[in-house]
Design a protein around this motif. Structure first.
Motif, PDB file in Angstrom:
ATOM      1  N   LEU A  82     -24.074 -25.708 -82.217  1.00  0.00           N
ATOM      2  CA  LEU A  82     -24.295 -25.564 -83.656  1.00  0.00           C
ATOM      3  C   LEU A  82     -24.395 -24.107 -84.076  1.00  0.00           C
ATOM      4  O   LEU A  82     -23.884 -23.715 -85.126  1.00  0.00           O
ATOM      5  N   GLU A  83     -25.072 -23.294 -83.254  1.00  0.00           N
ATOM      6  CA  GLU A  83     -25.222 -21.878 -83.602  1.00  0.00           C
ATOM      7  C   GLU A  83     -23.864 -21.195 -83.675  1.00  0.00           C
ATOM      8  O   GLU A  83     -23.574 -20.445 -84.620  1.00  0.00           O
ATOM      9  N   ALA A  84     -23.010 -21.464 -82.696  1.00  0.00           N
ATOM     10  CA  ALA A  84     -21.677 -20.864 -82.685  1.00  0.00           C
ATOM     11  C   ALA A  84     -20.843 -21.364 -83.863  1.00  0.00           C
ATOM     12  O   ALA A  84     -20.097 -20.593 -84.484  1.00  0.00           O
ATOM     13  N   SER A  85     -20.958 -22.644 -84.179  1.00  0.00           N
ATOM     14  CA  SER A  85     -20.230 -23.224 -85.309  1.00  0.00           C
ATOM     15  C   SER A  85     -20.619 -22.537 -86.611  1.00  0.00           C
ATOM     16  O   SER A  85     -19.762 -22.138 -87.414  1.00  0.00           O
ATOM     17  N   ILE A  86     -21.913 -22.389 -86.820  1.00  0.00           N
ATOM     18  CA  ILE A  86     -22.414 -21.784 -88.054  1.00  0.00           C
ATOM     19  C   ILE A  86     -22.037 -20.308 -88.130  1.00  0.00           C
ATOM     20  O   ILE A  86     -21.596 -19.811 -89.176  1.00  0.00           O
ATOM     21  N   LEU A  87     -22.169 -19.595 -87.012  1.00  0.00           N
ATOM     22  CA  LEU A  87     -21.855 -18.171 -87.003  1.00  0.00           C
ATOM     23  C   LEU A  87     -20.369 -17.936 -87.225  1.00  0.00           C
ATOM     24  O   LEU A  87     -19.974 -17.061 -88.011  1.00  0.00           O
ATOM     25  N   ALA A  88     -19.524 -18.707 -86.548  1.00  0.00           N
ATOM     26  CA  ALA A  88     -18.075 -18.541 -86.718  1.00  0.00           C
ATOM     27  C   ALA A  88     -17.666 -18.807 -88.165  1.00  0.00           C
ATOM     28  O   ALA A  88     -16.832 -18.086 -88.732  1.00  0.00           O
ATOM     29  N   THR A  89     -18.267 -19.830 -88.769  1.00  0.00           N
ATOM     30  CA  THR A  89     -17.962 -20.136 -90.170  1.00  0.00           C
ATOM     31  C   THR A  89     -18.387 -18.993 -91.081  1.00  0.00           C
ATOM     32  O   THR A  89     -17.651 -18.590 -91.990  1.00  0.00           O
ATOM     33  N   SER A  90     -19.573 -18.450 -90.844  1.00  0.00           N
ATOM     34  CA  SER A  90     -20.060 -17.346 -91.682  1.00  0.00           C
ATOM     35  C   SER A  90     -19.181 -16.109 -91.538  1.00  0.00           C
ATOM     36  O   SER A  90     -18.981 -15.359 -92.512  1.00  0.00           O
ATOM     37  N   LEU A  91     -18.624 -15.886 -90.344  1.00  0.00           N
ATOM     38  CA  LEU A  91     -17.738 -14.739 -90.148  1.00  0.00           C
ATOM     39  C   LEU A  91     -16.425 -14.918 -90.906  1.00  0.00           C
ATOM     40  O   LEU A  91     -15.874 -13.953 -91.451  1.00  0.00           O
ATOM     41  N   LEU A  92     -15.924 -16.137 -90.954  1.00  0.00           N
ATOM     42  CA  LEU A  92     -14.716 -16.399 -91.734  1.00  0.00           C
ATOM     43  C   LEU A  92     -14.969 -16.151 -93.218  1.00  0.00           C
ATOM     44  O   LEU A  92     -14.096 -15.644 -93.933  1.00  0.00           O
ATOM     45  N   VAL A  93     -16.169 -16.507 -93.677  1.00  0.00           N
ATOM     46  CA  VAL A  93     -16.542 -16.217 -95.066  1.00  0.00           C
ATOM     47  C   VAL A  93     -16.571 -14.700 -95.276  1.00  0.00           C
ATOM     48  O   VAL A  93     -16.065 -14.186 -96.289  1.00  0.00           O
ATOM     49  N   GLU A  94     -17.160 -13.971 -94.326  1.00  0.00           N
ATOM     50  CA  GLU A  94     -17.227 -12.505 -94.418  1.00  0.00           C
ATOM     51  C   GLU A  94     -15.836 -11.890 -94.421  1.00  0.00           C
ATOM     52  O   GLU A  94     -15.592 -10.875 -95.093  1.00  0.00           O
ATOM     53  N   LEU A  95     -14.910 -12.503 -93.684  1.00  0.00           N
ATOM     54  CA  LEU A  95     -13.526 -12.008 -93.644  1.00  0.00           C
ATOM     55  C   LEU A  95     -12.719 -12.453 -94.867  1.00  0.00           C
ATOM     56  O   LEU A  95     -11.526 -12.162 -94.968  1.00  0.00           O
TER      57      LEU A  95
END
Length: 220
Positions: A82-95
């Motif tokens: 879950l942590e990786a899922s949430i972090l990866a999603t947030s990075l896509l938002v940042e990008l």
């Protein structure tokens, strides 16, 4: 940036869901950049997915180096971490990816993904479990919930509607559903019309509210 149906797609995470998704996109002619942190898995798929890389999907510099920020559409297919899922999603938002899809394993997980910026959240295990449960427990041949509380069902016609033109059946008035297509034995599906008469061997596609199509599918 205008949306294009055939835009390249980034898929982060190549577990069962991500792998199946990436391979199907490739089969459909889409350009795919697949990313996973497991070298052996990436190597095993290298011959099937041209653009595939071993990288950490939770490392924004790694994503930048792979050119992820140039993509319009991306899918976070990580589920169990879950942590990786949430972090990866947030990075896509940042990008500033404009169309982000993310896999969730629970409603709470899904709500978090929505809140941090995922545009679409999917629940593949839950949805497939629900679909199979409907088929196992009743007369349905297939069940797809196309929106919350609205479904499309494949089933055989109840006997009270066999031999009666659909326009005279008062189907929608009685059961609140619509037969949208019919498939006779040995033929392809065709659109249903008011003049369509159903036979016992037919298969029908029925749309309506979930409780209504379930009730209709259970009619003898």
């Amino acid at each position: 940036m205008a949306e294009k149906k055939n835009d390249p797609v980034v898929v982060i995470g190549l577990g069962r869901f991500g792998r199946s998704l990436a391979l199907e996109l490739v089969r459909r002619g889409a350009e795919v950049l697949a990313i996973d942190s497991r070298p052996k898995l990436v190597q095993s798929l290298a011959g099937q997915i041209t653009n595939i890389a071993t990288a950490d999907g939770t490392d924004i510099e790694a994503l930048r180096q792979l050119g992820v920020s140039d993509f319009y559409r991306a899918v976070v297919a990580i589920g169990s971490d879950l942590e990786a899922s949430i972090l990866a999603t947030s990075l896509l938002v940042e990008l500033e990816i404009e169309d982000i899809w993310a896999k969730a394993v629970s409603r709470q997980h899904g709500r978090i993904l929505h809140r941090i910026g995922a545009h679409h959240v999917v629940f593949p295990e839950h949805d497939m479990g629900e679909r199979v449960a409907h088929m196992v427990s009743g007369r349905m041949l297939d069940y797809v919930e196309v929106d919350e509380g609205f479904a499309l069902v494949k089933t055989h016609p109840p006997k009270e509607f066999v031999g009666v033109p659909l326009g005279e059946s008062k189907l929608r008035h009685k059961y609140g559903v619509t037969i949208v297509a019919v498939k006779s034995p040995g033929e392809e599906f065709t659109y249903a019309t008011p003049d369509t008469e159903l036979s016992y061997g037919d298969i029908v596609l029925v749309s309506g509210r979930s409780d209504n199509v379930e009730r209709f599918a259970e009619l003898p």
